[in-house]
Motif scaffolding. Sequence first.
Motif, mmCIF file in Angstrom:
data_model
loop_
_atom_site.group_PDB
_atom_site.id
_atom_site.type_symbol
_atom_site.label_atom_id
_atom_site.label_comp_id
_atom_site.label_asym_id
_atom_site.label_seq_id
_atom_site.Cartn_x
_atom_site.Cartn_y
_atom_site.Cartn_z
ATOM 1 N N THR A 1 -1.064 -5.079 3.390
ATOM 2 C CA THR A 1 -0.256 -5.524 4.530
ATOM 3 C C THR A 1 -0.555 -6.952 4.947
ATOM 4 N N SER B 1 2.337 -9.618 5.328
ATOM 5 C CA SER B 1 3.643 -9.033 5.057
ATOM 6 C C SER B 1 4.662 -9.518 6.073
ATOM 7 N N GLN C 1 7.455 -9.552 8.734
ATOM 8 C CA GLN C 1 7.876 -8.648 9.803
ATOM 9 C C GLN C 1 9.354 -8.860 10.055
ATOM 10 N N VAL D 1 15.526 -0.468 4.479
ATOM 11 C CA VAL D 1 14.171 -0.821 4.068
ATOM 12 C C VAL D 1 13.690 0.156 3.000
ATOM 13 N N ASP E 1 5.175 -6.770 -0.978
ATOM 14 C CA ASP E 1 6.436 -7.374 -0.558
ATOM 15 C C ASP E 1 7.162 -6.465 0.424
ATOM 16 N N ARG E 2 8.077 -7.075 1.203
ATOM 17 C CA ARG E 2 9.030 -6.305 1.988
ATOM 18 C C ARG E 2 10.302 -6.202 1.151
ATOM 19 N N ASN E 3 10.686 -5.003 0.805
ATOM 20 C CA ASN E 3 11.855 -4.764 -0.027
ATOM 21 C C ASN E 3 12.955 -4.130 0.815
ATOM 22 N N VAL E 4 14.156 -4.718 0.741
ATOM 23 C CA VAL E 4 15.269 -4.225 1.538
ATOM 24 C C VAL E 4 16.495 -4.103 0.627
ATOM 25 N N LYS F 1 13.779 -9.161 -1.844
ATOM 26 C CA LYS F 1 12.316 -9.060 -1.887
ATOM 27 C C LYS F 1 11.740 -10.250 -1.147
ATOM 28 N N ARG G 1 4.828 -11.644 0.657
ATOM 29 C CA ARG G 1 3.854 -11.832 1.730
ATOM 30 C C ARG G 1 3.626 -13.321 1.951
#
Length: 973
Positions: A11, A14, A16, A39, A45-48, A61, A64
Amino acid sequence: MSGAAPYERSTQGSAQLAAGDAVRLARDAFAQMAVTEEVLHGEADRNVLVETDDARRYVLKVARAGASRAELDFEVRLLEHLAGKELPFGVPRALPTVTGEYVAATSFGGREHLARLLTWVPGTLLSSLPWHRPELLREVGATAARLTEALSDFDDPAAARTHHWDMRRAPEAVRECVGFVDDAARRGAIDRIVGWFDEYVTPKLDGLPTGIVHQDLNDFNVLVTHAPDGTAHVSGVIDPSDALHTVQVAELAIAVAYAMLRKPDPLAAACEVVRGFDDVRPLSDDELAVVFPLAAVRLCANATTWSRRQAEDGANEYGRARMRHTFPVIEHLALIEPRVAEARLRHACGRVAVGAASRVAAWLATANTAPLLGDAPVSYVDLSPASERWDGPDEPAALGSAGAVYAGYDEARFGDAAPRGEGAVEPATISLGVDVFCPAGTTIHAPFAGMVETRDGDGLVLRHATGDGVTFWTHVRGLAPSAVAALAAGDTLGTATAALHVQVLCLPTAVPRRVRASEREFWRGVALDPTQLLGVAPHASTALRVDDVLRVREQRIARSQRSYYQRPPNLVRGRGAWFTDEDGLQYLDAVNNVTHVGHCHPHVVAAGVRQMRRLNTNSRFVYEALATYADRLAARLPDPLNVLFFVCTGSEANDLALRMARTTTQREDVYVLDAAYHGNTIAVTGISPNRYDGPGGTGAPATTHAFAQPDRYRGAYGYDDARAGEHYAADAVAVVDRLVAANRPPAAFFAESLMGTAGQVVLPDGYLAAVFAAVRAAGGLCVSDEVQVGFGRLGTNFWGFEDHGVVPDIVTMGKPMGNGHPIAAVATTREIADAFDNGMRYFNTFAGNPVSCAIAHAVLDVLDDEDLQHNAEVVGSHFVARLTALQDRHELVGDVRGKGLYAGVELVTSRATKEPATRQAYLISERMMRLGVITYPNARFDNVLKFKPPMMFTLDDADRVVDTLDRVLTEGW
């Protein structure tokens, strides 16, 4: 996860993202008109998932904070390289930004982040499947091989990097984090596996082929889709963020590691993946040697890393799931000897499992052996499932008291027989040595010179060497060993305390006494035949094994006489509701309404044997059995059905009934139910729509007329029609009226009281009575075919027609009468029987012979004495209710129907269209067989699983069948 740092939190840094951020970024940076976002899971990574207004889907993608643009650009180039290859699976591609780059800089939560927009690869995560069939695991291995080959010509300076997940430094990654594992036993297992890396991998590491590899084929990065038949196949690979230049076998080892998760037999899963890889890109001996320890240490790195993350900042659900599934596998793997694992993998790839085995076998063939029992004679005893030893109703006499005997190597023991299962729950039934039975206190001698390597309570292991220096071992269990450490051939090993178990081993490790039949070929290359250690030649069995039986069937039996299953078991014994095959694997028989009161019922068997010892002849001679059985059977029938004709099969019974009806009425036309089956003679094939309208059929004869099948699932009047029986009957009566008006009045109407081969179709209330009345009004006879459902199977009554409140003019019966012995009958009235007696005599040589009648008498005894009709009602009600409950959980189950111990489960690919799930039905029955339950499809579309077990089926048996079907429908096939 990537980066040069040896450890990074999942995290840390990461992004937000707030609601709408992903849609905005897709529009502003990548000019994609996204309208929705969702999400997805991610490690760093934050993947959406974003979807555009024209239903195109992409993955945004967001890396971080602090991620390197150079690393992300490298991943983009790697994906573009793969896109240029002809791969049988999909990979994502990066979309350019509005400025022509592939990485966009953006800000979330006050921190700078880099983002990419990737094409969506459809599919389901491999991790989401509850079960991975062997063929799918081989596809995973093949996918790893194809990725390895596709990247073998890709060269990029950015790949010369390392990070926490670099397989070459896995022990270092583990040691950094193992302190966060609280459980001492788990730490011990991890330490053992890391030691394997140092012992087996490090010496070979520098000599292994290298290249750029994806290096993260875990079960969250492999996608699958389902074929029309319901089987899962690899469809995509995602997330190359761990890619680097390393040993190519790392690609396979990682795929193996995650394929072993959630498996009761992880090594078997590893074998399938490795086999799939080797089929595409052959492995070197050194690569095969390091796969298992590499895969095991990867799982240790995974578990320890997530333990550290949990301790430091709380792991997400992804991490908790990883630890929950990974530690049990690690503890399992730590108990496996790496040399055994290597041998298993070699065998899976078609290589010799243990290279020294052939040299040891050759030496043993010419070696001077000191017999274990000295000069005492020893003879062979057959303990296999097919042995006559188990034929009697009493327990066989104990072995060894009258002299030494042995049971052979690589044989099943009936005493070890158990229900068949898959993987770790497949029972171990094959002896990996010889069992020797001799009087307690018998002196046991060393077969060769050697050193005692270990003493293990009731036995010992000796190390020997061949003439050319190859080491091998003998393991003798079941004795009080001597205290001597070095032994010459013939020296005393100890004295027998129980049955001896003797093995000759080519690996320095303990191996089991018994192994699974599916693994016997592998173990034969590890543990050699020790029979010569007894001073005798190995027993040569004359029994045909399954491959031989199938070969002979293929050569000598017409292909139209097909067997159940693609790879059928070779059955050697039946008891009650269970079959046993040649390997001691047992199968619950849920389909056999032939063995009505159970396989080999002792009362039935004894009756047949007793009569065969006394008299058997044809029925023109006079003997008591025919008269008494006819009298007893007639008492089971309502008046005026009191005259019987005996035949041998149900087909003959229906053929005779047809002939009787036509002779008696002087008419030719016959009315039947669509999809019905009444037998295999020329005549009754012509009144069986299931045959004449099926493959190879030529259509109905001019004299056969079919009423619409009164099927409340597929027919015109469904379960929602309370008057369905009346409406189906009205349609049939209209056909009768039309045919009579066309001068085609009926000789007979043939109907099963519950349709069997047509798919276990229960006739609606009132139907049969109304149609019988119409046929009789037209001058025809009514024939009830009870071949499938008679003799109490439906529970409420002894005959199926009694459920409908009718009395036929003729009743035919067969399958259950003799519990598998060929006897059948036709029952009718005296009036019809006399009308048939027109001078053309009816005679059937074997029908009603004394042995058949004695057996049929015994069947009625068992039905009465064990109250099996009541059992069919009680167990059948429970069985059908439990099967019906499956409809609430499985869309594939379109309909469940049946009565008593006669039921069907109709499978459909769509409940809306009722498209038959024919292929699925066959695949499901195949897997149920592998799980130890026998069923098979029938009906017009072969999409109805039929259940018609022996009448002594228990509630537990019914639950086993339903639980197995539920499991297969849940896990897949």
